[in-house]
Enzyme design. Structure first.
Site, PDB file in Angstrom:
ATOM      1  N   ASP A  70      -6.102 -41.017   7.322  1.00  0.00           N
ATOM      2  CA  ASP A  70      -5.540 -40.668   6.400  1.00  0.00           C
ATOM      3  C   ASP A  70      -4.483 -41.100   5.843  1.00  0.00           C
ATOM      4  O   ASP A  70      -4.124 -41.989   6.555  1.00  0.00           O
ATOM      5  CB  ASP A  70      -5.126 -38.745   7.509  1.00  0.00           C
ATOM      6  CG  ASP A  70      -5.338 -38.116   7.380  1.00  0.00           C
ATOM      7  OD1 ASP A  70      -6.804 -38.050   7.020  1.00  0.00           O
ATOM      8  OD2 ASP A  70      -5.534 -37.554   8.569  1.00  0.00           O
TER       9      ASP A  70
ATOM     10  N   GLU B  23     -12.730 -33.417   6.114  1.00  0.00           N
ATOM     11  CA  GLU B  23     -13.480 -33.247   7.362  1.00  0.00           C
ATOM     12  C   GLU B  23     -14.785 -34.106   8.335  1.00  0.00           C
ATOM     13  O   GLU B  23     -15.240 -34.019   9.279  1.00  0.00           O
ATOM     14  CB  GLU B  23     -13.316 -31.438   8.254  1.00  0.00           C
ATOM     15  CG  GLU B  23     -12.323 -30.506   7.382  1.00  0.00           C
ATOM     16  CD  GLU B  23     -10.553 -30.889   7.877  1.00  0.00           C
ATOM     17  OE1 GLU B  23     -10.663 -32.339   8.673  1.00  0.00           O
ATOM     18  OE2 GLU B  23     -10.054 -30.303   7.551  1.00  0.00           O
TER      19      GLU B  23
END
Length: 498
Positions: A327, A188
């Site tokens: 991602d 994250e």
């Protein structure tokens, strides 16, 4: 030689441990969809670049917990079955959709895609992910980023647990791939001041932060604090052209709609059409229309990168750096056309005078600025920790903190020999501490599943912890073996190191 500046594409591949924990709509299905639609095409793209002799094309992060699933014999068998099922669903769609020319063609294209995926899997992926990736790293085509074992939000970890999770993750990657990563994608992009000292101790030389952590000045890498550890910041001005909280290319009306299913066949028949159009009103997917749109979005992105690099050169008097980070699952899984866009961009940028390289290559090219002191940050909402440490997940945070205290008490003094009970106890704790569970609760994405997963692993930890005394030894070994059959991502994990 390039003259506009340097561009780095960084991809972060991650899914939590899903094997043996549900299938549809939440669970293993996520893994197999991402595997088929993102991991197969992205690795195939990298292999084609390798065959052309290209080096340092892009930087690929792979979390240890994802790599473990992509190498796992159970997951390999189940994914092979899933691919066969995809092929059958496409065949069924060709009957159901035969009255509509665009959909009939789409069913045929799905069948060809399933055939190709099966052929790729059976020829290259039979023994898992590691034998596919390793030659690409050996050839220098890609740079690899690793990370902590189960993708925990590191600022919320006790320093001992944090160091253990990172070391276990880096060891796992070295074991699978023969390459110990120099860099990591911190889960994250979570950062707390001082964490660079832990990175240095673990041999990590570079990591990612989000652009606002550098107050948007991402034109060079920076050493952090007093350390030699380097951080790279995501350039949000460029990155958000593709994917942002509110907009980006994948939402264009011509692209295939991720959210609209024909549940009779489990395939997606529609294009986005418009933002506020109900599924029943969406137009059928038209690949020619999507291809035209893709070309315009490739040109737009290349123009955006060149414009950004020229403005940086004008400002700083030297070539600048753009890091666009996403991602991996965006490309193919979330955005059907993503892999084709990715290939086109990586081929078009050099033609536009941009050096395309990895984070390692950017440092070799001299993109290193002055040292920086970073604030606490993440790439989540608000760029702070609220997604993983906010009111909605206060109970998960408190539970995780208490679990870590019990974990450190339970491992005790290291014994002479490895203990399979303590090894499994540590594994369950690390799985309970995955950052995914808090993210899913805060974002209300399968929140019940996320809470139940955190609870299940915590309960399994407590079950083993209660059996640690010598009187219960035989039972403890049996319970640990049973749990390891479901949750055994890291065979080398050694609780004595904690």
């Amino acid at each position: 030689m390039s003259h506009e500046g340097t561009f780095c594409l960084v991809l972060h591949s991650h899914l939590p441990w899903l094997a043996h924990h549900g299938s549809w709509p939440v669970g293993e299905e996520w893994l197999y969809q991402a595997w088929a639609h993102s991991y197969l095409p992205v690795l195939d793209l990298a292999r084609r670049f390798a065959d052309e002799g290209r080096r340092d094309v892009f930087t690929l992060g792979v979390t240890p917990v994802l790599a473990a699933q992509l190498d796992d014999p159970y997951c390999l068998r189940a994914f092979h079955h899933w691919l066969g099922d995809w092929q059958l669903r496409a065949r069924h769609a060709s009957t159901l959709w035969r009255g509509e020319p665009l959909l009939r063609d789409l069913a045929a294209a799905e069948h060809r895609s399933a055939d190709a995926a099966i052929a790729e899997f059976e020829s290259r992926w039979r023994h898992g992910f590691s034998p596919v990736l390793r030659p690409l790293l050996d050839a220098g085509t890609l740079e690899l980023l690793g990370g902590p074992a189960t993708h925990p939000f590191q600022p919320l970890l006790d320093p001992r647990v944090r160091a253990f999770a990172l070391r276990t993750g880096l060891d796992d990657t070295a074991l699978r791939l023969g390459h110990r990563p120099d860099g990591i994608w911190a889960p994250e992009c979570g950062y707390q001041p001082g964490m660079e000292a832990g990175y240095a101790a673990a041999g990590v030389r570079r990591f990612l932060v989000d652009g606002p952590a550098l107050r948007g000045d991402t034109a060079a890498a920076r050493t952090v604090g007093e350390s030699d550890v380097v951080c790279f910041g995501r350039d949000l001005e460029v990155t958000y052209r593709v994917w942002s909280p509110k907009a980006g290319y994948p939402g264009h009306g011509a692209y295939r709609d991720f959210h609209t299913w024909d549940h009779r066949v489990g395939l997606k028949p529609s294009r986005v059409t418009g933002k506020h159009i109900e599924p029943a009103g969406k137009a059928p997917y038209d690949p020619a229309l999507a291809a035209d749109t893709l070309r315009s979005h490739v040109k737009d992105f290349v123009d955006t990168v060149v414009t950004r690099l020229r403005s940086l050169r004008e400002r700083d008097g030297r070539p600048g750096l753009v890091v666009a980070a996403y991602d991996t699952e965006l490309f193919g899984h979330w955005w059907h056309e993503g892999p084709a866009w990715l290939e086109a961009v990586l081929r078009a940028l050099p033609d536009a005078g941009v050096r395309v390289t990895t984070l390692r290559g950017a440092l070799e090219a001299g993109h290193l600025g002055a040292p920086v002191d970073l604030p606490a940050s993440s790439w989540g909402s608000g760029k702070d920790w609220r997604v993983w440490d906010g009111e909605q997940v206060a109970d998960l945070v408190a539970s995780g903190a208490a679990l870590q205290r019990r974990l450190l008490a339970a491992v005790g003094e290291p014994g002479i020999a490895r203990d399979p009970v303590r090894d499994q106890l540590v594994t369950e704790a690390l799985l309970a501490l995955s950052s995914d569970w808090a993210f899913m609760v805060t974002k209300d994405s399968a929140a019940d599943y996320a809470r139940s997963r955190a609870e299940v692993h915590t309960a399994r930890f407590d079950e083993l912890a209660a059996l640690l005394g010598p009187a219960d030894r035989d039972r403890a070994v049996g319970v640990a073996a049973r749990l390891r059959a479901d949750d055994g991502p890291f065979g080398h994990l050694d609780a004595r190191a904690l």
